[in-house]
Design a protein around this motif. Structure first.
Motif, PDB file in Angstrom:
ATOM      1  N   UNK A 251       0.832  -1.203   0.000  1.00  0.00           N
ATOM      2  CA  UNK A 251       0.000   0.000   0.000  1.00  0.00           C
ATOM      3  C   UNK A 251       0.868   1.255   0.000  1.00  0.00           C
ATOM      4  N   UNK A 252       0.415   2.275  -0.724  1.00  0.00           N
ATOM      5  CA  UNK A 252       1.232   3.474  -0.919  1.00  0.00           C
ATOM      6  C   UNK A 252       1.584   4.150   0.391  1.00  0.00           C
ATOM      7  N   UNK A 253       0.650   4.201   1.356  1.00  0.00           N
ATOM      8  CA  UNK A 253       0.969   4.847   2.625  1.00  0.00           C
ATOM      9  C   UNK A 253       2.056   4.084   3.377  1.00  0.00           C
ATOM     10  N   UNK A 254       2.115   2.769   3.176  1.00  0.00           N
ATOM     11  CA  UNK A 254       3.155   1.990   3.853  1.00  0.00           C
ATOM     12  C   UNK A 254       4.512   2.174   3.175  1.00  0.00           C
ATOM     13  N   UNK A 255       4.493   2.307   1.861  1.00  0.00           N
ATOM     14  CA  UNK A 255       5.761   2.635   1.192  1.00  0.00           C
ATOM     15  C   UNK A 255       6.281   3.986   1.679  1.00  0.00           C
ATOM     16  N   UNK A 256       5.389   4.949   1.810  1.00  0.00           N
ATOM     17  CA  UNK A 256       5.806   6.263   2.291  1.00  0.00           C
ATOM     18  C   UNK A 256       6.333   6.171   3.716  1.00  0.00           C
ATOM     19  N   UNK A 257       5.652   5.401   4.566  1.00  0.00           N
ATOM     20  CA  UNK A 257       6.112   5.249   5.944  1.00  0.00           C
ATOM     21  C   UNK A 257       7.468   4.575   6.018  1.00  0.00           C
ATOM     22  N   UNK A 258       7.683   3.554   5.195  1.00  0.00           N
ATOM     23  CA  UNK A 258       8.979   2.880   5.172  1.00  0.00           C
ATOM     24  C   UNK A 258      10.069   3.817   4.675  1.00  0.00           C
ATOM     25  N   UNK A 259       9.766   4.592   3.645  1.00  0.00           N
ATOM     26  CA  UNK A 259      10.759   5.530   3.105  1.00  0.00           C
ATOM     27  C   UNK A 259      11.209   6.520   4.170  1.00  0.00           C
ATOM     28  N   UNK A 260      10.266   7.069   4.900  1.00  0.00           N
ATOM     29  CA  UNK A 260      10.621   8.034   5.940  1.00  0.00           C
ATOM     30  C   UNK A 260      11.422   7.381   7.057  1.00  0.00           C
ATOM     31  N   UNK A 261      11.084   6.144   7.386  1.00  0.00           N
ATOM     32  CA  UNK A 261      11.831   5.446   8.433  1.00  0.00           C
ATOM     33  C   UNK A 261      13.275   5.197   8.001  1.00  0.00           C
ATOM     34  N   UNK A 262      13.464   4.804   6.761  1.00  0.00           N
ATOM     35  CA  UNK A 262      14.816   4.598   6.254  1.00  0.00           C
ATOM     36  C   UNK A 262      15.609   5.897   6.267  1.00  0.00           C
ATOM     37  N   UNK A 263      14.963   6.977   5.827  1.00  0.00           N
ATOM     38  CA  UNK A 263      15.650   8.271   5.785  1.00  0.00           C
ATOM     39  C   UNK A 263      16.068   8.719   7.171  1.00  0.00           C
ATOM     40  N   UNK A 264      15.233   8.465   8.173  1.00  0.00           N
ATOM     41  CA  UNK A 264      15.568   8.835   9.553  1.00  0.00           C
ATOM     42  C   UNK A 264      16.820   8.113  10.038  1.00  0.00           C
TER      43      UNK A 264
END
Length: 354
Positions: A211-224
């Motif tokens: 799901x797109x919101x989960x991809x976005x959440x994962x991306x932000x977690x990786x960036x952090x």
């Protein structure tokens, strides 16, 4: 299964695997396997235009022959039957001129079996042949379903049938230095420095998507955690990639910005890949980089033949439904993959990677 016997080693080999991209990647292990068995053979691969860039730069192939199927379909729609007949004769003549001694129908469909037959090769091996193509093969290979859990199991069986050692089979994607340079230049233009993670959210069927919101959440977690997320996909994926990037400002969106082989080359430089059941995900395993494969409605393999690949799969009573989901569009099997779990798996893989 027909025994390969003790016939003289073939010197001119044609591999017929026309599509799809992920299957071409998984079948790429035939190249080193055949080279190990027949080091001096002329090895050619017949494919369609979409997959040709994955093969053209491979040093283990002597040539890549392209069946221009989209052009042929256009000729058919325009009722230009004479031009279509001439194109068929030209490709048949091109194949015959190579004097292939062995043709491998690695797709098992009538269209692939027909080309193996038209090549004129006296020995034609059909892998899982169907649709009537089995009658055009001189040998039929039907490996036991599920007997080998590894990626590309059916192609491994074909390589063994031809006398290659099991360990000679490995997914093998190769590209020229210039291709790698163009891919890395695209990152440099966006001021991306290592380490970066490649996210591959896109494929042809919605039931295989996360799901797109989960991809976005994962991306932000990786960036952090200091890892730049990079979105990869084709031109048709640009709208969805833009939505993910808008929800995750840390993500670098390269969907539709690179050619297919450049995207695959870029994966070899990544610190991590997370993807669904799509060809780009298989490339992560091929390059032995830390890879997380998110499976749900499909599970093409249980073992990626790479210690750095984690396969996340939460089977339900309806799994795997493949092309026939029964959940009314909820895709519960993919919903079982949480951002927390995927990110924790990524941390484990990265910690175990030198």
């Amino acid at each position: 299964m027909t025994s390969p016997g003790v016939a003289e080693a073939p010197q001119r080999i044609l591999i017929v695997r026309l599509s799809a991209l992920g299957d071409v990647m998984m079948a790429s292990g035939l190249i080193p396997a055949l080279r190990s068995r027949y080091p001096d053979a002329h090895i050619a691969w017949l494919t369609e235009p979409a997959a040709a860039p994955l093969l053209r730069e491979h040093p283990g192939l002597n040539e890549v022959i392209v069946w221009q199927r989209p052009q042929w379909q256009q000729l058919w729609r325009e009722r230009r039957y004479g031009s279509l007949w001439r194109a068929l004769r030209e490709l048949r003549a091109q194949l015959r001129s190579r004097r292939f001694t062995l043709a491998l129908d690695a797709q098992g469909l009538l269209k692939s079996a027909l080309w193996a037959w038209l090549s004129g090769a006296p020995r034609r091996v059909g892998l899982l042949p169907r649709e009537g193509g089995q009658w055009l093969a001189t040998e039929r290979l039907v490996p036991a379903k599920g007997a080998d859990p590894r990626i590309g199991a059916e192609y491994r069986a074909l390589a063994r049938h031809l006398g290659a050692a099991d360990e000679a089979y490995r997914l093998d994607l190769r590209f020229d230095p210039a291709t790698h340079r163009r891919a890395l230049d695209a990152l440099a233009a966006r001021q991306v420095l290592p380490p970066f993670a490649v996210l591959c959210p896109f494929t042809t069927r919605p039931q295989k998507h996360w799901f797109e919101d989960r991809w976005a959440g994962l991306a932000e977690r990786l960036a952090m955690h200091g890892i730049t997320p990079v979105l990869l996909g084709g031109p048709a994926d640009q709208a969805a990639a833009m939505r993910i990037a808008q929800a995750a400002p840390s993500a670098v969106n390269l969907a539709g910005q690179l050619k297919l082989h450049e995207s695959v080359a870029l994966i070899s430089h990544a610190a991590l890949l997370v993807g669904v059941d799509t060809g780009l995900t298989h490339a992560g395993s091929a390059f032995r980089i830390p890879t997380i494969a998110l499976f749900g409605s499909t599970r093409p393999y249980r073992d990626a033949d790479s210690p750095r690949t984690a396969i996340l799969y939460e089977p339900l009573p309806c799994s795997p439904c493949k092309r026939n989901p029964t959940c009314g569009g909820r895709f519960d099997c993919m919903r079982a993959h949480t951002v927390d779990h995927v990110f924790a798996t990524a941390q484990q893989l990265l910690a175990a990677t030198p």
